[in-house]
Design an enzyme around this catalytic site. Structure first.
Site, PDB file in Angstrom:
ATOM      1  N   CYS A   1       0.800  -1.225   0.000  1.00 55.11           N
ATOM      2  CA  CYS A   1       0.000   0.000   0.000  1.00 55.11           C
ATOM      3  C   CYS A   1       0.831   1.272   0.000  1.00 55.11           C
ATOM      4  O   CYS A   1       0.281   2.375   0.081  1.00 55.11           O
ATOM      5  CB  CYS A   1      -0.958  -0.018   1.190  1.00 55.11           C
ATOM      6  SG  CYS A   1      -2.090  -1.424   1.116  1.00 55.11           S
TER       7      CYS A   1
ATOM      8  N   PHE B   1       1.982  -3.600   3.973  1.00 59.36           N
ATOM      9  CA  PHE B   1       2.394  -4.926   4.438  1.00 59.36           C
ATOM     10  C   PHE B   1       3.877  -5.156   4.124  1.00 59.36           C
ATOM     11  O   PHE B   1       4.403  -4.667   3.124  1.00 59.36           O
ATOM     12  CB  PHE B   1       1.566  -6.016   3.764  1.00 59.36           C
ATOM     13  CG  PHE B   1       0.220  -6.253   4.403  1.00 59.36           C
ATOM     14  CD1 PHE B   1      -0.119  -5.708   5.628  1.00 59.36           C
ATOM     15  CD2 PHE B   1      -0.717  -7.061   3.766  1.00 59.36           C
ATOM     16  CE1 PHE B   1      -1.342  -5.955   6.215  1.00 59.36           C
ATOM     17  CE2 PHE B   1      -1.957  -7.311   4.342  1.00 59.36           C
ATOM     18  CZ  PHE B   1      -2.268  -6.753   5.568  1.00 59.36           C
TER      19      PHE B   1
ATOM     20  N   HIS C   1      -9.745   2.298   1.375  1.00 60.31           N
ATOM     21  CA  HIS C   1      -8.312   2.104   1.156  1.00 60.31           C
ATOM     22  C   HIS C   1      -8.058   1.772  -0.305  1.00 60.31           C
ATOM     23  O   HIS C   1      -8.396   0.681  -0.776  1.00 60.31           O
ATOM     24  CB  HIS C   1      -7.795   0.992   2.062  1.00 60.31           C
ATOM     25  CG  HIS C   1      -6.305   0.914   2.107  1.00 60.31           C
ATOM     26  ND1 HIS C   1      -5.481   1.770   1.409  1.00 60.31           N
ATOM     27  CD2 HIS C   1      -5.465   0.066   2.774  1.00 60.31           C
ATOM     28  CE1 HIS C   1      -4.234   1.471   1.633  1.00 60.31           C
ATOM     29  NE2 HIS C   1      -4.190   0.431   2.467  1.00 60.31           N
TER      30      HIS C   1
ATOM     31  N   PHE D   1       1.947   3.534   4.202  1.00 57.69           N
ATOM     32  CA  PHE D   1       2.589   2.386   4.832  1.00 57.69           C
ATOM     33  C   PHE D   1       1.958   1.106   4.287  1.00 57.69           C
ATOM     34  O   PHE D   1       0.785   1.104   3.919  1.00 57.69           O
ATOM     35  CB  PHE D   1       2.437   2.432   6.347  1.00 57.69           C
ATOM     36  CG  PHE D   1       2.773   3.780   6.951  1.00 57.69           C
ATOM     37  CD1 PHE D   1       3.941   4.439   6.604  1.00 57.69           C
ATOM     38  CD2 PHE D   1       1.909   4.389   7.858  1.00 57.69           C
ATOM     39  CE1 PHE D   1       4.245   5.682   7.149  1.00 57.69           C
ATOM     40  CE2 PHE D   1       2.207   5.628   8.405  1.00 57.69           C
ATOM     41  CZ  PHE D   1       3.383   6.278   8.053  1.00 57.69           C
TER      42      PHE D   1
ATOM     43  N   HIS E   1      -1.967   8.084   6.587  1.00 58.08           N
ATOM     44  CA  HIS E   1      -2.215   6.809   5.911  1.00 58.08           C
ATOM     45  C   HIS E   1      -3.461   6.130   6.463  1.00 58.08           C
ATOM     46  O   HIS E   1      -4.127   5.389   5.740  1.00 58.08           O
ATOM     47  CB  HIS E   1      -1.011   5.882   6.090  1.00 58.08           C
ATOM     48  CG  HIS E   1      -1.229   4.503   5.545  1.00 58.08           C
ATOM     49  ND1 HIS E   1      -1.278   4.236   4.189  1.00 58.08           N
ATOM     50  CD2 HIS E   1      -1.439   3.306   6.164  1.00 58.08           C
ATOM     51  CE1 HIS E   1      -1.492   2.946   3.998  1.00 58.08           C
ATOM     52  NE2 HIS E   1      -1.605   2.349   5.178  1.00 58.08           N
TER      53      HIS E   1
ATOM     54  N   LYS F   1      -8.954   8.542   3.451  1.00 54.79           N
ATOM     55  CA  LYS F   1      -9.521   7.200   3.331  1.00 54.79           C
ATOM     56  C   LYS F   1     -10.871   7.089   4.034  1.00 54.79           C
ATOM     57  O   LYS F   1     -11.602   6.114   3.815  1.00 54.79           O
ATOM     58  CB  LYS F   1      -8.542   6.165   3.889  1.00 54.79           C
ATOM     59  CG  LYS F   1      -7.270   5.995   3.059  1.00 54.79           C
ATOM     60  CD  LYS F   1      -6.395   4.890   3.609  1.00 54.79           C
ATOM     61  CE  LYS F   1      -5.115   4.723   2.814  1.00 54.79           C
ATOM     62  NZ  LYS F   1      -4.151   5.838   3.042  1.00 54.79           N
TER      63      LYS F   1
END
Length: 408
Positions: free
Chosen positions: A155, A386, A327, A384, A292, A322
């Site tokens: 992301c 995974f 997202h 940010f 984020h 968001k």
């Protein structure tokens, strides 16, 4: 810049949505029928790409996210005053963020399972199924002959793409780079996320489901589309008479080096600190932070801790767009730069909607649940992902000094 999102498919519509705090989240019954726990999603309009725009052969090789990116790129090049003749005569790079292309992979597997004959797959699926589907399509359609690669960084993909584009320009390797991010929205692409119970199930109120920093959040909402930005070396832009929207002045990155799905306040602080240092700014210089925050408990918490560590007592307003878009995943780092530039251009900060009860960590932040009319000269945008990948970008409006220099 160009945008194709659940908030609209042109910059003016998106600006209005941001200013009005209008959500693009809907309930999709097809997801529930397919077996999803949550049917919520950001609804993105399907592009209509006619034969007058692209020939059939080209369209066959375009994945869903490549189509979104094509529409956003058309807008970006038009706003930048760049036509096909210019692109054929000048070297332009292309760096896009994309980290999946699920639908053509699954469609290929279904055909093979049924027909047991690879000849039945046809021409286009191979070009649709690769992670580089966006870059390979944009580079061939628009005759881009510079840097050409895809950033797959979860992301943070779109944000890293912009940062790397800036680095190539700074090093004198490119004068102009098309940067951005794209995200497919078909239900094939997000089933594994749904399996993690990552999505909100507040399906009775779709537009209130995305609740970054709110105590009562219960998960994120998947969304997507594409955002495209034309990055250009300053003197090069002035020489060709380009309209400059904003300056990208800082890029910071880090990796958490911990669990694959674990966020980190330390990693976030490092990325933000590097971006500020790169921009030669301090926390006191930032007017707005596009967080984020995705509306998950752990992610929001660690970012809130990081923001409090750096910006406690500072004037910078904070919101997560968001809350309206859901997202946008691989696209988010790029689309949120577009959203931030629109706020800078039109002197407002978009709201963090659905922020009704702040949790213990976010109550310390200078969050705004409503639109604020105010001058926004500098922005920090966080992304940010995974795997612990972190990216932060700093943007500012053109300085008076540079504007005067460009007129001399």
């Amino acid at each position: 810049m160009g945008i194709w999102s659940c908030l609209g498919t042109d910059v003016e519509t998106v600006r209005q949505s941001l200013y009005e705090g209008r959500s693009g989240i809907v309930l999709d019954q097809n997801r529930l029928e397919y077996g999803y726990r949550s049917g919520l999603m950001g609804k993105v309009e399907t592009p209509v790409i006619t034969k007058q725009m692209l020939d059939r052969h080209t369209r066959q090789g375009m994945s869903e996210e490549a189509q979104y990116a094509y529409m956003a790129t058309r807008q970006a090049f038009a706003q930048a005053g760049i036509d096909d003749n210019y692109l054929k005569q000048n070297e332009v790079g292309c760096i896009f963020g994309n980290d999946s292309s699920a639908k053509p992979v699954i469609e290929s597997a279904k055909i093979m399972d049924e027909k047991h004959d690879s000849a039945m797959l046809g021409y286009g699926l191979v070009f649709q199924s690769m992670n580089s589907t966006v870059n390979m399509n944009l580079s061939t359609i628009f005759h881009l002959r510079g840097a050409n690669f895809t950033i797959s960084a979860a992301c943070a993909s779109g944000s890293h793409s912009i940062g790397l584009g800036m680095m190539l320009i700074r090093q004198g390797l490119q004068d102009m780079v098309l940067c951005g991010g794209a995200q497919e929205t078909n239900y094939y692409s997000m089933a594994s996320f749904d399996a993690l119970n990552a999505f909100s199930v507040r399906m009775d109120e779709p537009m209130k489901a995305s609740r970054p920093f709110d105590r009562d959040r219960d998960g994120l909402i998947p969304s997507g589309g594409a955002a495209a930005l034309v990055l250009e070396e300053y003197d090069h832009a002035v020489q060709r008479g380009a309209t400059i929207l904003a300056e990208l002045v800082g890029y910071g990155f880090s990796s958490n080096g911990a669990g694959i799905s674990e966020p980190s306040d330390e990693g976030s602080v490092i990325a933000m600190g590097r971006a500020l240092k790169d921009a030669d700014m301090t926390v006191a210089d930032i007017d707005y932070i596009n967080a984020h925050a995705t509306s998950t408990r752990q992610g929001d918490m660690y970012e809130a801790i990081a923001l409090d560590r750096l910006f406690h007592g500072q004037h910078a307003l904070i919101s997560s767009t968001k809350s309206m878009t859901g997202h946008e995943c691989w696209m988010a780092g790029a689309s949120e730069v577009v959203y931030s530039v629109l706020m800078m251009q039109h002197s407002f900060v978009a709201p963090n909607i659905n922020l009704e009860n702040r949790d213990e960590h976010s109550e310390k932040l200078n969050l705004t649940p409503v639109t604020v009319d105010t001058e926004v000269r500098t922005v920090l945008s966080n992304s940010f992902g995974f795997g612990g990948t972190n990216s932060a970008l700093v943007l500012q409006l053109m300085s008076n000094v540079k504007c005067l220099m460009s007129k001399v």
